[in-house]
Each structure stands twice: as C-alpha cells, then as structure tokens.
Scaffold this active site. Structure first.
Site, PDB file in Angstrom:
ATOM      1  N   THR A   1       0.963  -1.352   0.062  1.00  0.00           N
ATOM      2  CA  THR A   1      -0.132   0.132  -0.026  1.00  0.00           C
ATOM      3  C   THR A   1       1.098   1.283   0.049  1.00  0.00           C
ATOM      4  OG1 THR A   1      -1.856  -0.994   1.424  1.00  0.00           O
ATOM      5  CG2 THR A   1      -1.845   1.272   1.382  1.00  0.00           C
TER       6      THR A   1
ATOM      7  N   LYS B   1       2.651  11.732  -1.011  1.00  0.00           N
ATOM      8  CA  LYS B   1       3.791  12.876  -0.843  1.00  0.00           C
ATOM      9  C   LYS B   1       4.158  13.591  -2.011  1.00  0.00           C
ATOM     10  CE  LYS B   1       2.670  11.851   2.671  1.00  0.00           C
ATOM     11  NZ  LYS B   1       1.680  10.596   3.336  1.00  0.00           N
TER      12      LYS B   1
ATOM     13  N   VAL C   1     -22.377  10.716   8.861  1.00  0.00           N
ATOM     14  CA  VAL C   1     -22.616  10.566   7.419  1.00  0.00           C
ATOM     15  C   VAL C   1     -23.445   9.420   7.459  1.00  0.00           C
ATOM     16  CG1 VAL C   1     -21.767  10.020   5.080  1.00  0.00           C
ATOM     17  CG2 VAL C   1     -20.574  11.878   6.570  1.00  0.00           C
TER      18      VAL C   1
ATOM     19  N   ARG D   1      -8.983   2.058   8.100  1.00  0.00           N
ATOM     20  CA  ARG D   1      -8.731   1.083   7.533  1.00  0.00           C
ATOM     21  C   ARG D   1      -8.852   0.032   8.210  1.00  0.00           C
ATOM     22  NH1 ARG D   1      -6.041   1.930   2.743  1.00  0.00           N
ATOM     23  NH2 ARG D   1      -4.453   0.185   3.122  1.00  0.00           N
TER      24      ARG D   1
ATOM     25  N   ALA E   1       3.557   2.683   8.324  1.00  0.00           N
ATOM     26  CA  ALA E   1       4.645   2.108   7.398  1.00  0.00           C
ATOM     27  C   ALA E   1       6.027   1.770   8.440  1.00  0.00           C
ATOM     28  CB  ALA E   1       5.070   2.907   6.235  1.00  0.00           C
TER      29      ALA E   1
ATOM     30  N   HIS F   1      22.284  27.228  14.343  1.00  0.00           N
ATOM     31  CA  HIS F   1      21.343  28.664  14.141  1.00  0.00           C
ATOM     32  C   HIS F   1      21.818  28.871  12.863  1.00  0.00           C
ATOM     33  CE1 HIS F   1      19.224  32.279  14.908  1.00  0.00           C
ATOM     34  NE2 HIS F   1      20.442  32.923  14.385  1.00  0.00           N
TER      35      HIS F   1
HETATM   36  C1  LIG Z   1      -3.397   7.387   1.196  1.00  0.00           C
HETATM   37  C2  LIG Z   1      -2.244   6.707   2.133  1.00  0.00           C
HETATM   38  C3  LIG Z   1      -1.220   7.456   2.714  1.00  0.00           C
HETATM   39  C4  LIG Z   1      -0.460   6.976   3.775  1.00  0.00           C
HETATM   40  N1  LIG Z   1       0.745   7.750   4.255  1.00  0.00           N
HETATM   41  C5  LIG Z   1       1.502   7.159   5.161  1.00  0.00           C
HETATM   42  C6  LIG Z   1       2.468   7.814   5.492  1.00  0.00           C
HETATM   43  O1  LIG Z   1       2.804   9.094   5.058  1.00  0.00           O
HETATM   44  N2  LIG Z   1       3.375   7.314   6.479  1.00  0.00           N
HETATM   45  C7  LIG Z   1       3.051   6.090   6.916  1.00  0.00           C
HETATM   46  O2  LIG Z   1       3.592   5.483   7.809  1.00  0.00           O
HETATM   47  N3  LIG Z   1       2.001   5.526   6.615  1.00  0.00           N
HETATM   48  C8  LIG Z   1       1.262   5.829   5.919  1.00  0.00           C
HETATM   49  N4  LIG Z   1       0.032   5.166   5.145  1.00  0.00           N
HETATM   50  C9  LIG Z   1       0.006   3.720   5.988  1.00  0.00           C
HETATM   51  C10 LIG Z   1       0.742   2.873   5.431  1.00  0.00           C
HETATM   52  O3  LIG Z   1       0.826   2.716   4.005  1.00  0.00           O
HETATM   53  C11 LIG Z   1       0.692   1.492   5.984  1.00  0.00           C
HETATM   54  O4  LIG Z   1       0.776   1.686   7.334  1.00  0.00           O
HETATM   55  C12 LIG Z   1       1.586   0.405   5.600  1.00  0.00           C
HETATM   56  O5  LIG Z   1       1.746   0.353   4.065  1.00  0.00           O
HETATM   57  C13 LIG Z   1       1.649  -0.871   6.056  1.00  0.00           C
HETATM   58  O6  LIG Z   1       2.524  -1.836   5.705  1.00  0.00           O
HETATM   59  P1  LIG Z   1       2.211  -3.491   5.436  1.00  0.00           P
HETATM   60  O7  LIG Z   1       3.489  -3.854   5.241  1.00  0.00           O
HETATM   61  O8  LIG Z   1       1.611  -4.003   6.817  1.00  0.00           O
HETATM   62  O9  LIG Z   1       1.086  -3.678   4.639  1.00  0.00           O
HETATM   63  P2  LIG Z   1       0.667  -3.114   3.030  1.00  0.00           P
HETATM   64  O10 LIG Z   1       1.712  -1.972   2.585  1.00  0.00           O
HETATM   65  O11 LIG Z   1      -0.662  -3.146   2.906  1.00  0.00           O
HETATM   66  O12 LIG Z   1       1.221  -4.219   2.280  1.00  0.00           O
HETATM   67  C14 LIG Z   1       0.702  -5.653   2.354  1.00  0.00           C
HETATM   68  C15 LIG Z   1       0.889  -6.384   0.728  1.00  0.00           C
HETATM   69  O13 LIG Z   1       0.560  -7.420   0.972  1.00  0.00           O
HETATM   70  C16 LIG Z   1      -0.134  -7.729  -0.256  1.00  0.00           C
HETATM   71  N5  LIG Z   1      -0.855  -9.050  -0.013  1.00  0.00           N
HETATM   72  C17 LIG Z   1      -2.371  -8.943   0.777  1.00  0.00           C
HETATM   73  N6  LIG Z   1      -2.846 -10.074   0.800  1.00  0.00           N
HETATM   74  C18 LIG Z   1      -1.917 -10.969   0.203  1.00  0.00           C
HETATM   75  C19 LIG Z   1      -1.920 -12.458  -0.199  1.00  0.00           C
HETATM   76  N7  LIG Z   1      -2.896 -13.386   0.071  1.00  0.00           N
HETATM   77  N8  LIG Z   1      -1.072 -13.122  -0.955  1.00  0.00           N
HETATM   78  C20 LIG Z   1      -0.021 -12.223  -1.454  1.00  0.00           C
HETATM   79  N9  LIG Z   1       0.049 -10.850  -1.221  1.00  0.00           N
HETATM   80  C21 LIG Z   1      -0.806 -10.236  -0.647  1.00  0.00           C
HETATM   81  C22 LIG Z   1      -0.837  -6.649  -0.580  1.00  0.00           C
HETATM   82  O14 LIG Z   1      -1.052  -6.672  -2.326  1.00  0.00           O
HETATM   83  C23 LIG Z   1       0.099  -5.534  -0.470  1.00  0.00           C
HETATM   84  O15 LIG Z   1       1.132  -5.143  -1.416  1.00  0.00           O
HETATM   85  C24 LIG Z   1      -0.532   5.561   4.091  1.00  0.00           C
HETATM   86  C25 LIG Z   1      -1.810   4.921   3.863  1.00  0.00           C
HETATM   87  C26 LIG Z   1      -2.770   5.318   2.745  1.00  0.00           C
HETATM   88  C27 LIG Z   1      -3.717   4.694   2.334  1.00  0.00           C
HETATM   89  N1  LIG Z   2       0.967  10.463   7.409  1.00  0.00           N
HETATM   90  C1  LIG Z   2       0.821   9.290   7.575  1.00  0.00           C
HETATM   91  O1  LIG Z   2       1.138   8.794   8.404  1.00  0.00           O
HETATM   92  C2  LIG Z   2      -0.446   8.677   7.217  1.00  0.00           C
HETATM   93  C3  LIG Z   2      -1.257   8.983   6.103  1.00  0.00           C
HETATM   94  C4  LIG Z   2      -2.128   8.455   5.637  1.00  0.00           C
HETATM   95  C5  LIG Z   2      -2.757   7.552   6.207  1.00  0.00           C
HETATM   96  N2  LIG Z   2      -2.101   6.951   7.473  1.00  0.00           N
HETATM   97  C6  LIG Z   2      -2.640   5.781   8.051  1.00  0.00           C
HETATM   98  O2  LIG Z   2      -3.735   5.210   7.643  1.00  0.00           O
HETATM   99  C7  LIG Z   2      -4.817   5.020   8.389  1.00  0.00           C
HETATM  100  C8  LIG Z   2      -6.076   5.205   7.850  1.00  0.00           C
HETATM  101  O3  LIG Z   2      -6.320   6.579   7.742  1.00  0.00           O
HETATM  102  P1  LIG Z   2      -7.652   7.254   7.786  1.00  0.00           P
HETATM  103  O4  LIG Z   2      -7.522   8.853   7.945  1.00  0.00           O
HETATM  104  O5  LIG Z   2      -8.501   6.687   6.980  1.00  0.00           O
HETATM  105  O6  LIG Z   2      -8.305   6.831   9.250  1.00  0.00           O
HETATM  106  P2  LIG Z   2      -8.301   7.591  10.759  1.00  0.00           P
HETATM  107  O7  LIG Z   2      -8.604   6.488  11.611  1.00  0.00           O
HETATM  108  O8  LIG Z   2      -6.977   8.513  10.767  1.00  0.00           O
HETATM  109  O9  LIG Z   2      -9.286   8.675  10.711  1.00  0.00           O
HETATM  110  C9  LIG Z   2     -10.641   8.316  10.276  1.00  0.00           C
HETATM  111  C10 LIG Z   2     -11.572   9.600  10.842  1.00  0.00           C
HETATM  112  O10 LIG Z   2     -12.948   9.060  10.072  1.00  0.00           O
HETATM  113  C11 LIG Z   2     -13.973   9.582  11.280  1.00  0.00           C
HETATM  114  N3  LIG Z   2     -15.257   8.852  10.830  1.00  0.00           N
HETATM  115  C12 LIG Z   2     -15.200   7.533  10.875  1.00  0.00           C
HETATM  116  N4  LIG Z   2     -16.711   7.079  10.556  1.00  0.00           N
HETATM  117  C13 LIG Z   2     -17.313   8.193  10.147  1.00  0.00           C
HETATM  118  C14 LIG Z   2     -18.650   9.006   9.629  1.00  0.00           C
HETATM  119  N5  LIG Z   2     -19.483   7.943   9.425  1.00  0.00           N
HETATM  120  N6  LIG Z   2     -18.565   9.873   9.454  1.00  0.00           N
HETATM  121  C15 LIG Z   2     -17.862  11.037   9.713  1.00  0.00           C
HETATM  122  N7  LIG Z   2     -16.561  10.759  10.211  1.00  0.00           N
HETATM  123  C16 LIG Z   2     -16.282   9.454  10.338  1.00  0.00           C
HETATM  124  C17 LIG Z   2     -13.206   9.129  12.315  1.00  0.00           C
HETATM  125  O11 LIG Z   2     -13.822   9.596  13.703  1.00  0.00           O
HETATM  126  C18 LIG Z   2     -11.758   9.422  12.211  1.00  0.00           C
HETATM  127  O12 LIG Z   2     -11.536  11.020  12.710  1.00  0.00           O
HETATM  128  C19 LIG Z   2      -4.478   5.638   9.791  1.00  0.00           C
HETATM  129  O13 LIG Z   2      -4.360   4.833  10.871  1.00  0.00           O
HETATM  130  C20 LIG Z   2      -3.276   6.424   9.436  1.00  0.00           C
HETATM  131  O14 LIG Z   2      -2.475   6.153  10.554  1.00  0.00           O
HETATM  132  C21 LIG Z   2      -0.976   7.420   7.959  1.00  0.00           C
END
Ligand SMILES: Cc1cc2nc3c(=O)[nH]c(=O)nc-3n(C[C@H](O)[C@H](O)[C@H](O)COP(=O)(O)OP(=O)(O)OC[C@H]3O[C@@H](n4cnc5c(N)ncnc54)[C@H](O)[C@@H]3O)c2cc1C
Ligand SMILES: NC(=O)c1ccc[n+]([C@@H]2O[C@H](COP(=O)([O-])OP(=O)(O)OC[C@H]3O[C@@H](n4cnc5c(N)ncnc54)[C@H](O)[C@@H]3O)[C@@H](O)[C@H]2O)c1
Length: 462
Positions: free
Chosen positions: A39, A49, A233, A269, A317, A441
C-alpha cells in the site's frame, strides 16, 4: 524448502524479507500486486507525498513567491503531467525494492497466497514449503454503511481513487478528519477545489494533543478547508458525475445534505486477511479482525508470525518496518525488539504535524505530574524567513524526574524535527539534556531546544 516465506511485500513484508536474508536465511516473499512495496509505495505514503509536494509548490508560487520578490507568469496545473510525476516517483521506489530483492537473493513468488498448513504456502497451483511463515498482508480502506465506493467512476472514491482522479474536482467532500482526509483534502484544496471535511467526532485528528488539534484546524481553515464536526454521514449517492451526501448533526439530530463533485471516504482502514485460510488454520483473531500475536509477533499457530497493518497497533509504514526487522531477528534466533512507546506519527500537510509519546491528557490520565515546555515558531528566525511561523513545539516532561514523556509539533519540518526527540526518548533523556545540547542557528530545530528550555528556567526567544 525455504527458511522463511513472507506473505505481502509492503513495508512490513519486504523489510522482513531483506533483514532475514541479511541474517543468512533462505527467503521468499509472495506478492499479488504487479509491483512490490505494498500500500505504502503503490497507493499510500509515496504517491500521496508526491501530490502533497507538487501542490505545496503550487501554493508557494501563488501565495508566497511574490512576497519574496519572485514574480512572473502565474504557475498553472497540468494534471496529466502531475499524475506522471507521481507515477514516476512510485515506480522509482517499487523498482528499488525489486533491485533489493535481487541483491539479497530473495525469491519473489508472484500471486496471491493462502496457508494450507503450517509451513505450506499455496501460490497459484503450487505449494511452497518453509520452516517459518510471516503474514504481512496489510490493510484495505474500511467500508462505510450507505456509501458505495467506485474508484473507476471517480465520484465516490477512497484514498486509492483520490490519488488518481480523472480531473481536479471543483468541490470535494471528505468523510473523516483523520490523516488521509486531511492530507488528501489539503492536496485538492491547494489545487483549487472547495473542500469540506465532515467528521463524526467534535475535533479533528482523534488521539492527537488537544492544543495541536485546535491550532491545526485553525490553520487548515485559514487555508480554505471547511469543517463540519460532530456529524454522522448517513449516505452518499452518485448520479450524473456528481454526488449528494446526507449527514445528521449529533447535537440536535438535524438532517442535512451537501452536493459535491467528489466524495473521498477516509474513515479508517481494516486488516486485509481474506483468502489466507486463517480460519481453517486455527489462527486466533482479535474482536476487531486483526491477527492476534504475542510479544514475539507469533500467532497462535506454531511457525506462523504476523506484522504490520494486519496486527493491532498504529497503521504506519515505519511501525510495520520495525516489526519486520524484529520478527526476522527472532526467526534467526536473535533478539528482535520494537519500542512501541517511541513510534512517531507525522501528518505531511503544510505545516507538518508530528508527535511522539504521550499527549498531555494521556500523561495526566495515567496519574503523571508533568511539566509542559512550549515554544511558538513566531520566536524562530528560520521559520519566519520561510513564512511558516504558525505553530509551536510542545514538550512534555515528568515533573519530578524531568524525563521526556512526549512531544507534539505543528510547524515547518515537524516530521524531521521529531526524530531528535525520539532519539532522546530512546536514551531515556531528560528535557534538560535537550536544553543543554547545542543546536545550529538558524534552524527550525532550535524551537525544540527552546521548548526544552521552557521545561526549565525558560526559553530565550519569547
Ligand atoms: C493514502 C495513504 C497514505 C499513507 N501515508 C502514510 C505515511 O505517510 N506514513 C506512514 O507511515 N504510513 C502511511 N500510510 C499507511 C501505510 O501505507 C501502511 O501503514 C503500511 O503500508 C503498512 O504496511 P504493511 O506492510 O503492513 O502492509 P501493506 O503496505 O498494505 O502491504 C501488504 C501487501 O500484501 C499484499 N497481500 C495481501 N494479501 C496477500 C496475499 N494473500 N498474497 C500475496 N500478497 C498479499 C498486498 O497486495 C500488499 O501489497 C498511508 C496509507 C494510505 C492509504
Ligand atoms: N502520514 C501518515 O502517517 C499517514 C497518512 C495516511 C494514512 N495513514 C494511516 O492510514 C490509516 C487510515 O487513515 P484514515 O485517515 O482513513 O483513518 P483515521 O482513523 O486516521 O481517521 C478516520 C476518521 O474518520 C472519522 N469517521 C469514521 N466514521 C465516520 C462517519 N461515519 N462520518 C464522519 N466521520 C467518520 C473518524 O472519527 C476519524 O476521525 C491511519 O491509521 C493512518 O495512520 C498514515
């Protein structure tokens, strides 16, 4: 026969595979996506980013260049080209992981895996054998009742759809004022969309320090984002390229609706474990659907471990990466360790928001007597030169021992600055240790030192 098969090549899985190979194990990693990186690299951290960076540049050019004496034709957005820049950033990183797999002699088993029995992983028609299996399958966007996501349609989307919208919408409603909602909401607000964030709770970014929450909301409102808080919502319906969102306000149960070009569902998520066969294998799960693990990331089935977003803890991550390294060490017979008290969190908006350790409220709830050292970026020369003097550093220390308990920063470079506090906390430092450390600084990091000074005899520049 492998020593280890890792399922999933996100930050948890690929880091685990690399560390295990470095420790001399024979390793394979299964990934069903076309590219490695999970992801985070494909549809999370990295593409978001890239869009945050590009839209920040645009915002700077429109809002601040003229004030710095940089004049000229107004910069315009070429959305196709910006998407190309994002895709190039992603592929540069995913190919990098492929290179690292080859360098470390890790076999990439392409396809979706299921676990037939302990040590037996099926990919396609073939069953591969391993002494140990690590599940690192990550997470997916949570579903919201009454709201049907259709990423291909581009009207009601989740984070994956929002990263690749066919065009920049004129208006966007973001459901959820969490990290995803505010990062991607900021992107589209900077690109010209009218962005309204609808949040169930009465404050944004749940779990963050209350003073930071208030300041953050104030700054984002100044940047043009609108907030409707305390709103549940009920539904979102798409028709003819537009959407209508219905919500009710918690304070009086009144019903409202908004018409918009695009809805981003960002309400959290959920762990992705479908199709792995965990039920049949007898792997115990938590009430919320995460894989249950012990302090060594072992599941209830011998030889099967789990890490990252599919186990409890912050969905970040770097948390997944740390667990990946630690479980590889454990499997190799060493001592893996993750300090869950010192995991930083960063929101990559402008300004950035960063935190580590306890909030003031959490420390007080835990019965700790605390000292608070606060320093505003208004007193920081570098932040003023960058025209980013909104925000502050708030350091929390134990009132008796002076030991640092937490830090909360809203301001320029917050996501980089937080790490000096992380290192200090790992070493069990006192606020005085930071206060006595010479800081160059002019840097924004001086604000951290000033906050530490504020825990003692007082800061200099306020
Ligand atoms: C829009 C967005 C922005 C984010 N920004 C940040 C950030 O800036 N900083 C941060 O720390 N976190 C961020 N996150 C969260 C971060 O992406 C996750 O916490 C991180 O990717 C988790 O890593 P993971 O290895 O556990 O799983 P994942 O990255 O979800 O990887 C799991 C992988 O497993 C594969 N998989 C699943 N099931 C199977 C199967 N049965 N067989 C083979 N492969 C499989 C999937 O295809 C996937 O590629 C963000 C998330 C989103 C959605
Ligand atoms: N910069 C980063 O580190 C980064 C960036 C993106 C995502 N992530 C990770 O991905 C995960 C998911 O992010 P996210 O923003 O989807 O989740 P989140 O849990 O950060 O926020 C979800 C928000 O949705 C609200 N909500 C839930 N149901 C609702 C409803 N029915 N109506 C209105 N509001 C509602 C919750 O109260 C909460 O404030 C997080 O755990 C986060 O750590 C991290």
């Amino acid at each position: 026969m492998y020593d280890l098969i890792v399922i999933g090549a996100g930050p948890g899985g690929y880091v685990c595979a690399i560390r295990a190979a470095q420790l001399g194990l024979k390793v394979a990693c299964v990934e069903g996506r076309e590219t490695l990186g999970g992801t985070c690299l494909n549809v999370g951290c990295i593409p978001s980013k890239a869009l945050l960076h590009a839209s920040h540049m645009l915002h700077e050019s429109h809002e601040n260049f003229d004030r710095m004496g940089l004049t000229g034709a107004k910069v315009k957005v070429d959305w196709t080209k910006m998407q190309g820049y994002k895709a190039e950033t992603v592929s540069g990183n995913t190919k990098g992981i492929e290179f690292l797999f080859k360098k470390n002699k890790i076999d990439w088993l392409k396809g979706w895996a299921s676990i037939e029995a302990p040590g037996k992983v099926k990919v396609g028609d073939k069953v591969h054998e391993a002494t140990n299996v690590v599940i690192a399958t990550g997470s997916d966007p949570a579903k919201l009742k009454g709201v049907e996501v259709d990423n291909a349609g581009g009207v009601i989307v989740d984070s994956t759809g929002a990263l690749s919208l066919p065009k920049i919408p004129k208006s966007m409603v973001v459901i959820g004022a969490g990290v995803i909602g505010l990062e991607l909401g900021s992107v589209y607000a900077r690109l010209g969309a009218e962005v309204t964030v609808v949040e169930y709770l009465d404050e944004i970014t749940p779990g963050m320090d209350a003073e930071v929450q208030k300041q953050f909301q104030k700054i984002l409102t100044k940047q043009g984002l609108k907030f409707i808080l305390g709103a549940a919502v009920k539904s979102a319906e798409a028709a003819k390229g537009k959407a209508r969102i219905a919500y009710s306000l918690k304070k009086d149960d009144s019903e409202h609706s908004i018409d918009t070009d695009c809805v981003l569902v960002a309400t959290g998520r959920r762990p992705q474990v479908d199709g792995l066969g965990l039920d049949a294998l007898g792997v115990q799960m938590t009430d919320r659907g995460f894989i249950k693990i012990d302090e060594h990331w072992a599941t209830s089935v011998k030889g099967v471990y789990a890490i990252g977003d599919c186990v409890p803890g912050p969905m970040l991550a770097h948390k997944a990466e740390d667990e990946g390294m630690a479980v590889a060490e454990v499997i190799a017979g060493k001592h893996g360790h993750v300090n869950y008290d010192v995991i930083p969190g960063v929101i990559y908006t402008t300004p950035e928001v960063a935190n580590v350790g306890m909030t003031e409220a959490a420390a007080k709830d835990a019965g700790r007597k605390v000292k608070i050292g606060k320093f505003p970026f208004m007193g920081n020369a570098r932040a003023k030169a960058m025209m980013q003097a909104d925000g502050f550093v708030k350091l929390i220390a134990d009132a008796e021992t002076d030991r640092i308990l937490g830090c909360h920063i809203i301001g320029p470079n917050a996501g980089e600055m937080i790490h000096e506090v992380c290192v200090a906390m790992e070493f069990g430092a006192a606020a005085e240790d930071l206060a006595l450390t010479c800081h160059a600084h002019p840097t924004t990091s001086e604000a951290v030192r000033e906050a530490a000074l504020a825990c003692g005899d007082g800061p200099i520049h306020v």
